[in-house]
Design a protein around this motif. Structure first.
Motif, PDB file in Angstrom:
ATOM      1  N   PHE A  42     -48.260  17.733 -26.575  1.00 34.56           N
ATOM      2  CA  PHE A  42     -48.739  18.948 -27.226  1.00 34.56           C
ATOM      3  C   PHE A  42     -49.173  18.661 -28.662  1.00 34.56           C
ATOM      4  CE2 PHE A  42     -46.385  20.784 -23.760  1.00 34.56           C
ATOM      5  CZ  PHE A  42     -47.006  21.999 -23.496  1.00 34.56           C
ATOM      6  N   HIS A  43     -50.206  19.351 -29.084  1.00 37.05           N
ATOM      7  CA  HIS A  43     -50.600  19.361 -30.495  1.00 37.05           C
ATOM      8  C   HIS A  43     -50.041  20.640 -31.091  1.00 37.05           C
ATOM      9  CE1 HIS A  43     -53.079  18.822 -34.084  1.00 37.05           C
ATOM     10  NE2 HIS A  43     -53.365  20.113 -33.992  1.00 37.05           N
ATOM     11  N   ALA A  44     -49.318  20.525 -32.185  1.00 37.04           N
ATOM     12  CA  ALA A  44     -48.688  21.692 -32.814  1.00 37.04           C
ATOM     13  C   ALA A  44     -49.253  21.902 -34.211  1.00 37.04           C
ATOM     14  CB  ALA A  44     -47.176  21.500 -32.889  1.00 37.04           C
ATOM     15  N   GLU A  45     -49.576  23.156 -34.518  1.00 34.40           N
ATOM     16  CA  GLU A  45     -50.057  23.474 -35.863  1.00 34.40           C
ATOM     17  C   GLU A  45     -49.749  24.926 -36.184  1.00 34.40           C
ATOM     18  OE1 GLU A  45     -54.624  24.739 -35.602  1.00 34.40           O
ATOM     19  OE2 GLU A  45     -54.301  22.658 -34.924  1.00 34.40           O
ATOM     20  N   MET A  46     -49.712  25.217 -37.491  1.00 30.22           N
ATOM     21  CA  MET A  46     -49.511  26.583 -37.948  1.00 30.22           C
ATOM     22  C   MET A  46     -50.863  27.203 -38.251  1.00 30.22           C
ATOM     23  SD  MET A  46     -46.224  26.945 -37.807  1.00 30.22           S
ATOM     24  CE  MET A  46     -46.062  28.532 -38.623  1.00 30.22           C
ATOM     25  N   ARG A  47     -51.065  28.434 -37.757  1.00 28.39           N
ATOM     26  CA  ARG A  47     -52.260  29.202 -38.090  1.00 28.39           C
ATOM     27  C   ARG A  47     -51.793  30.568 -38.570  1.00 28.39           C
ATOM     28  NH1 ARG A  47     -55.583  28.573 -32.528  1.00 28.39           N
ATOM     29  NH2 ARG A  47     -55.411  26.298 -32.264  1.00 28.39           N
ATOM     30  N   ALA A  48     -52.023  30.820 -39.834  1.00 30.52           N
ATOM     31  CA  ALA A  48     -51.613  32.103 -40.418  1.00 30.52           C
ATOM     32  C   ALA A  48     -50.148  32.414 -40.101  1.00 30.52           C
ATOM     33  CB  ALA A  48     -52.524  33.224 -39.933  1.00 30.52           C
ATOM     34  N   ASP A  49     -49.282  31.452 -40.368  1.00 28.05           N
ATOM     35  CA  ASP A  49     -47.833  31.593 -40.154  1.00 28.05           C
ATOM     36  C   ASP A  49     -47.445  31.752 -38.690  1.00 28.05           C
ATOM     37  OD1 ASP A  49     -47.315  31.437 -42.908  1.00 28.05           O
ATOM     38  OD2 ASP A  49     -47.695  33.590 -43.137  1.00 28.05           O
ATOM     39  N   GLN A  50     -48.331  31.368 -37.784  1.00 30.88           N
ATOM     40  CA  GLN A  50     -48.045  31.443 -36.352  1.00 30.88           C
ATOM     41  C   GLN A  50     -48.108  30.046 -35.755  1.00 30.88           C
ATOM     42  OE1 GLN A  50     -47.536  34.509 -34.245  1.00 30.88           O
ATOM     43  NE2 GLN A  50     -46.635  32.764 -33.185  1.00 30.88           N
ATOM     44  N   LEU A  51     -47.044  29.625 -35.055  1.00 33.29           N
ATOM     45  CA  LEU A  51     -47.040  28.302 -34.432  1.00 33.29           C
ATOM     46  C   LEU A  51     -47.880  28.341 -33.162  1.00 33.29           C
ATOM     47  CD1 LEU A  51     -46.025  25.378 -34.205  1.00 33.29           C
ATOM     48  CD2 LEU A  51     -43.997  26.263 -33.023  1.00 33.29           C
ATOM     49  N   ILE A  52     -48.828  27.416 -33.065  1.00 36.62           N
ATOM     50  CA  ILE A  52     -49.711  27.313 -31.910  1.00 36.62           C
ATOM     51  C   ILE A  52     -49.527  25.936 -31.273  1.00 36.62           C
ATOM     52  CG2 ILE A  52     -52.069  27.453 -31.054  1.00 36.62           C
ATOM     53  CD1 ILE A  52     -51.156  30.043 -32.360  1.00 36.62           C
ATOM     54  N   LEU A  53     -49.303  25.925 -29.960  1.00 33.55           N
ATOM     55  CA  LEU A  53     -49.214  24.687 -29.202  1.00 33.55           C
ATOM     56  C   LEU A  53     -50.445  24.573 -28.317  1.00 33.55           C
ATOM     57  CD1 LEU A  53     -45.502  24.918 -27.969  1.00 33.55           C
ATOM     58  CD2 LEU A  53     -46.351  23.697 -29.983  1.00 33.55           C
ATOM     59  N   THR A  54     -51.145  23.451 -28.387  1.00 33.79           N
ATOM     60  CA  THR A  54     -52.302  23.245 -27.523  1.00 33.79           C
ATOM     61  C   THR A  54     -52.082  22.009 -26.668  1.00 33.79           C
ATOM     62  OG1 THR A  54     -53.454  22.001 -29.268  1.00 33.79           O
ATOM     63  CG2 THR A  54     -53.930  24.353 -29.102  1.00 33.79           C
ATOM     64  N   ALA A  55     -52.631  22.056 -25.460  1.00 28.86           N
ATOM     65  CA  ALA A  55     -52.484  20.939 -24.525  1.00 28.86           C
ATOM     66  C   ALA A  55     -53.510  21.121 -23.411  1.00 28.86           C
ATOM     67  CB  ALA A  55     -51.072  20.892 -23.948  1.00 28.86           C
ATOM     68  N   HIS A  56     -53.509  20.187 -22.492  1.00 26.77           N
ATOM     69  CA  HIS A  56     -54.344  20.351 -21.304  1.00 26.77           C
ATOM     70  C   HIS A  56     -53.576  19.837 -20.094  1.00 26.77           C
ATOM     71  CE1 HIS A  56     -55.453  16.236 -22.695  1.00 26.77           C
ATOM     72  NE2 HIS A  56     -55.488  15.964 -21.393  1.00 26.77           N
ATOM     73  N   ILE A  57     -53.900  20.432 -18.955  1.00 25.69           N
ATOM     74  CA  ILE A  57     -53.207  20.140 -17.710  1.00 25.69           C
ATOM     75  C   ILE A  57     -54.253  19.808 -16.650  1.00 25.69           C
ATOM     76  CG2 ILE A  57     -53.232  22.556 -16.958  1.00 25.69           C
ATOM     77  CD1 ILE A  57     -50.386  22.198 -15.918  1.00 25.69           C
ATOM     78  N   ALA A  58     -53.904  18.966 -15.695  1.00 18.54           N
ATOM     79  CA  ALA A  58     -54.854  18.627 -14.636  1.00 18.54           C
ATOM     80  C   ALA A  58     -55.233  19.885 -13.859  1.00 18.54           C
ATOM     81  CB  ALA A  58     -54.239  17.595 -13.690  1.00 18.54           C
ATOM     82  N   LYS A  59     -56.530  20.031 -13.595  1.00 21.29           N
ATOM     83  CA  LYS A  59     -56.996  21.214 -12.863  1.00 21.29           C
ATOM     84  C   LYS A  59     -56.363  21.285 -11.472  1.00 21.29           C
ATOM     85  CE  LYS A  59     -61.148  22.538 -13.730  1.00 21.29           C
ATOM     86  NZ  LYS A  59     -62.628  22.636 -13.786  1.00 21.29           N
ATOM     87  N   ALA A  60     -56.011  20.132 -10.902  1.00 22.21           N
ATOM     88  CA  ALA A  60     -55.386  20.103  -9.575  1.00 22.21           C
ATOM     89  C   ALA A  60     -53.941  20.591  -9.602  1.00 22.21           C
ATOM     90  CB  ALA A  60     -55.443  18.688  -9.002  1.00 22.21           C
ATOM     91  N   ASN A  61     -53.345  20.675 -10.803  1.00 21.61           N
ATOM     92  CA  ASN A  61     -51.975  21.161 -10.962  1.00 21.61           C
ATOM     93  C   ASN A  61     -52.019  22.685 -11.028  1.00 21.61           C
ATOM     94  OD1 ASN A  61     -49.442  21.946 -11.872  1.00 21.61           O
ATOM     95  ND2 ASN A  61     -49.212  20.233 -13.271  1.00 21.61           N
TER      96      ASN A  61
END
Length: 201
Positions: A42-61
């Motif tokens: 996961f990539h984690a960052e703060m945006r306007a005091d909000q924690l956002i986690l971004t990632a990607h998953i296999a489309k077959a999952n």
């Protein structure tokens, strides 16, 4: 997650730093009454005091089909180690396990815009292997978009965050010193990292 007061990790900056260091998380989603888990960086960052986690998953999952409709739990847990009772003053002591863990809850938003997906992939490259960016840029756009077509990118806006650090806070200074020394001298890098956390809680 059960968190005694002495084990609470509640500093947003500390939690963000922990997630960024130990970013390989486990995402758990309840599908038809059964918990389903996928292990993802996961990539984690703060945006306007909000924690956002971004990632990607296999489309077959197929888990990705359920992550927008409900709360997902993402667990980040590392380092951890067995703690021997030989470190304690009293012979009437038992072993335990020390660890750090963060639980993040939130619904996911699927990201469909190709440019945004590419930006997320490039952010992941910068997180894990910046030197690969030159090779990535040499790949044809056709190839890159073909690869991206096999994944589902998403972000989770974290609504509930729990942090725990069980680092023998209930022990005496001398006992903690012995535990730290035993961890730092273990020869196992993960165990050594736990000793470093105990040294600088």
């Amino acid at each position: 997650m059960y968190i005694p007061h002495d084990n609470l990790m509640d500093s947003p900056a500390e939690i963000l730093s922990f997630i960024q260091r130990y970013s390989f998380g486990t995402m758990i989603t309840n599908i038809e009454g059964i918990p389903v888990a996928t292990h993802l960086p996961f990539h984690a960052e703060m945006r306007a005091d909000q924690l956002i986690l971004t990632a990607h998953i296999a489309k077959a999952n197929k888990q990705w089909q359920a992550i927008t409709a409900q709360q997902n739990l993402v667990i980040f847990s590392e380092p951890h180690a067995y703690i021997s009772p030989t470190n304690y003053d009293s012979l009437q002591s038992v072993p335990t396990w020390n660890y750090l863990s963060v639980h993040a809850y939130g619904k996911a938003n699927i990201i469909n815009e190709k440019e945004t997906v590419m930006a997320m992939l490039e952010a992941a490259i910068k997180d894990y292997e910046p030197g690969y960016m030159a090779q990535w840029n040499e790949l044809s756009e056709t190839f890159r978009y073909k690869m991206a077509n096999g994944i589902v990118a998403f972000e989770i806006v974290v609504t509930t965050l729990q942090g725990k650090k069980k680092l023998s806070q209930n022990k005496t200074d001398e006992e903690r010193k012995r535990i730290i020394e035993s961890l730092k001298n273990s020869g196992d890098s993960t165990v050594t990292q736990l000793g470093e956390y105990m040294e600088n809680p």
